[in-house]
Design a protein around this motif. Structure first.
Motif, PDB file in Angstrom:
ATOM      1  N   GLN A  70      -3.033 -12.837   7.308  1.00 54.31           N
ATOM      2  CA  GLN A  70      -3.080 -12.303   5.637  1.00 54.31           C
ATOM      3  C   GLN A  70      -2.259 -13.323   4.766  1.00 54.31           C
ATOM      4  N   LEU A 100      10.642  -7.406   9.952  1.00 52.93           N
ATOM      5  CA  LEU A 100      11.571  -6.604   9.946  1.00 52.93           C
ATOM      6  C   LEU A 100      11.254  -5.115  10.860  1.00 52.93           C
ATOM      7  N   ALA A 103       7.953  -3.616  15.548  1.00 50.52           N
ATOM      8  CA  ALA A 103       7.660  -4.299  14.188  1.00 50.52           C
ATOM      9  C   ALA A 103       7.686  -2.704  12.892  1.00 50.52           C
ATOM     10  N   GLY A 159      11.184  -2.926   6.072  1.00 52.69           N
ATOM     11  CA  GLY A 159       9.930  -3.909   5.623  1.00 52.69           C
ATOM     12  C   GLY A 159       9.795  -4.334   4.208  1.00 52.69           C
ATOM     13  N   HIS A 160       9.064  -3.179   3.694  1.00 52.30           N
ATOM     14  CA  HIS A 160       8.611  -3.556   2.305  1.00 52.30           C
ATOM     15  C   HIS A 160      10.182  -4.089   1.528  1.00 52.30           C
ATOM     16  N   PHE A 220       4.992 -11.907   0.505  1.00 52.38           N
ATOM     17  CA  PHE A 220       4.052 -10.992   1.302  1.00 52.38           C
ATOM     18  C   PHE A 220       4.939 -11.347   3.271  1.00 52.38           C
ATOM     19  N   GLY A 221       4.922 -10.700   3.916  1.00 54.21           N
ATOM     20  CA  GLY A 221       5.082 -10.339   5.062  1.00 54.21           C
ATOM     21  C   GLY A 221       4.877 -10.834   6.209  1.00 54.21           C
ATOM     22  N   TYR A 245      -4.492   7.408   5.608  1.00 56.05           N
ATOM     23  CA  TYR A 245      -3.786   6.439   5.311  1.00 56.05           C
ATOM     24  C   TYR A 245      -1.979   7.179   4.333  1.00 56.05           C
ATOM     25  N   ASP A 303       2.139  -9.417   9.081  1.00 56.31           N
ATOM     26  CA  ASP A 303       0.702  -9.740   8.636  1.00 56.31           C
ATOM     27  C   ASP A 303       0.145 -11.522   8.318  1.00 56.31           C
ATOM     28  N   MET A 307       1.143  -1.073   0.026  1.00 56.91           N
ATOM     29  CA  MET A 307      -0.070  -0.014  -0.281  1.00 56.91           C
ATOM     30  C   MET A 307       0.790   1.272  -0.338  1.00 56.91           C
ATOM     31  N   SER A 354      12.155  -5.423   2.374  1.00 55.00           N
ATOM     32  CA  SER A 354      13.784  -6.432   2.769  1.00 55.00           C
ATOM     33  C   SER A 354      12.515  -7.320   1.927  1.00 55.00           C
ATOM     34  N   PRO A 394      10.252 -12.259   7.256  1.00 59.11           N
ATOM     35  CA  PRO A 394      10.252 -12.165   8.549  1.00 59.11           C
ATOM     36  C   PRO A 394      10.031 -10.911   8.246  1.00 59.11           C
ATOM     37  N   HIS A 443       8.952   1.571   3.904  1.00 64.03           N
ATOM     38  CA  HIS A 443       9.602   1.260   4.621  1.00 64.03           C
ATOM     39  C   HIS A 443      10.899   0.166   4.433  1.00 64.03           C
TER      40      HIS A 443
HETATM   41  P1  AMP Z   1       1.054  -2.771   3.882  1.00 60.75           P
HETATM   42  O1  AMP Z   1       2.036  -1.635   2.573  1.00 60.75           O
HETATM   43  O2  AMP Z   1       1.098  -2.269   4.623  1.00 60.75           O
HETATM   44  O3  AMP Z   1      -0.011  -3.381   2.838  1.00 60.75           O
HETATM   45  O4  AMP Z   1       2.625  -3.822   3.209  1.00 60.75           O
HETATM   46  C1  AMP Z   1       2.621  -4.538   2.297  1.00 60.75           C
HETATM   47  C2  AMP Z   1       3.830  -6.121   2.387  1.00 60.75           C
HETATM   48  O5  AMP Z   1       4.692  -5.837   3.184  1.00 60.75           O
HETATM   49  C3  AMP Z   1       3.038  -7.348   2.993  1.00 60.75           C
HETATM   50  O6  AMP Z   1       3.244  -8.683   2.575  1.00 60.75           O
HETATM   51  C4  AMP Z   1       3.110  -6.692   5.084  1.00 60.75           C
HETATM   52  O7  AMP Z   1       3.206  -8.184   5.487  1.00 60.75           O
HETATM   53  C5  AMP Z   1       4.608  -6.392   4.063  1.00 60.75           C
HETATM   54  N1  AMP Z   1       5.180  -5.565   5.378  1.00 60.75           N
HETATM   55  C6  AMP Z   1       4.617  -4.802   6.353  1.00 60.75           C
HETATM   56  N2  AMP Z   1       5.442  -4.751   7.483  1.00 60.75           N
HETATM   57  C7  AMP Z   1       6.663  -5.694   7.349  1.00 60.75           C
HETATM   58  C8  AMP Z   1       7.721  -5.820   7.909  1.00 60.75           C
HETATM   59  N3  AMP Z   1       7.354  -4.867   8.979  1.00 60.75           N
HETATM   60  N4  AMP Z   1       8.308  -6.564   7.779  1.00 60.75           N
HETATM   61  C9  AMP Z   1       8.448  -6.987   6.545  1.00 60.75           C
HETATM   62  N5  AMP Z   1       7.218  -7.405   5.932  1.00 60.75           N
HETATM   63  C10 AMP Z   1       6.621  -6.690   6.268  1.00 60.75           C
END
Ligand code: AMP
Length: 273
Positions: free
Chosen positions: A144, A167, A174, A27-28, A137-138, A62, A141, A21, A30, A165, A25
């Motif tokens: 999900q 991040l 998280a 997390g994305h 996918f992370g 958002y 979630d 979305m 990785s 995993p 950051h």
């Molecule tokens: P979002 O933009 O929040 O919908 O997340 C997009 C993807 O990034 C989803 O698969 C999330 O699970 C993953 N994601 C979001 N935050 C993290 C994180 N801290 N570590 C790993 N993956 C993440």
């Protein structure tokens, strides 16, 4: 997007896909790095999906910053950034949704009853548009991730789903686009989520395997921080998400906590010795 993917496929290239979305950051990133390893052509989508927000949730507010996202994605070796238009994905008279029977009836699905219908539907649409061989996918979630895995099996998508995993910030929080909502005081309080998960792991290590006891200790820890509201804390079977009473096999501890108005989620595996 479909033409591009057809072309890639006709050239024998594998397509890796990371749906997001936006407001990217680490997390994305990785997930993007993992996608880079897994496919010849790497597609990242950025779409704040209205179908997964309920009235009163944060769809309007958002965080969005496409310029920054493009920059980060480009630097991370993304080949295609797909930013579909809302009206293109949900044209007038749209009426077909993907709904799962059981997995959404737990964890986040209880307080967000239409959330996973919105998620599964948009991911199915994105899969049919991007036509990936593999999608990343992370585990942050977690619900999900396993819902998407289930949907892919149930509906015969020929897509390999890879989990990455969670991040975390150096102190354990998280990473999440929603962390930007937090004031500096709330940012400190938000750490109680990670501390509660670590506390649970510690209790289990010390021989306490009664889920109710562990949940109780975790919720006491969270409640000691003013301004926090627990949505749920659950210890459950990692495949079915059904509550577990005794942790005698690997269990998922998952929780959602509101810090002020910001709802954050996290999870960790609890592994008995
Ligand atoms: P979002 O933009 O929040 O919908 O997340 C997009 C993807 O990034 C989803 O698969 C999330 O699970 C993953 N994601 C979001 N935050 C993290 C994180 N801290 N570590 C790993 N993956 C993440």
């Amino acid at each position: 997007m479909q033409e591009h993917s057809d072309l890639m496929r006709s050239l024998g290239k594998t397509i890796a896909f990371v749906p997001t979305m936006g407001f990217l950051h680490e997390g994305h990133l990785s997930l993007i790095r993992k996608g880079r390893e897994l496919g010849d052509n790497l597609v990242v989508s950025i779409f704040v999906n209205p179908a997964q927000f309920s009235p009163g949730e944060d769809f309007e507010s958002y965080p969005r910053n496409l310029d920054r996202d493009f920059d980060l994605a480009e630097k991370s070796g993304v080949d295609v950034i797909f930013t579909p238009d809302e009206k293109e994905l949900y044209p007038r008279n749209f009426q077909t949704y993907v709904e799962l029977e059981k997995l959404p009836n737990h964890l986040c699905g209880i307080s967000r009853p239409t959330f996973f219908k919105g998620v599964a539907t948009v991911v199915a649409k994105l899969f049919n548009t991007v036509k990936p061989h593999v999608a990343v996918f992370g585990e942050k979630d977690y619900q999900q991730l396993i819902i998407i895995r289930r949907m892919v099996r149930d509906l015969n998508f020929e897509i390999n789903i890879v989990g990455v995993p969670t991040l975390r910030e150096p102190d354990g929080l998280a990473m999440s686009s929603r962390n930007t909502y937090l004031t500096s005081e709330q940012r400190i309080d938000a750490l109680c989520i990670y501390k509660a998960l670590k506390k649970a792991q510690e209790l289990l290590k010390n021989g306490i395997n009664d889920a109710a006891n562990i949940i109780n200790a975790a919720s006491e820890l969270i409640k000691s921080h003013m301004g926090t509201t627990i949505d749920y804390i659950t210890i459950c079977d990692p495949e079915t998400l059904v509550d577990m009473e005794t942790i005698d096999s690997p269990a998922l501890m998952a929780l959602a906590v509101k810090i002020g108005k910001t709802r954050l989620i996290d999870n960790m595996m609890l592994n008995p010795e």
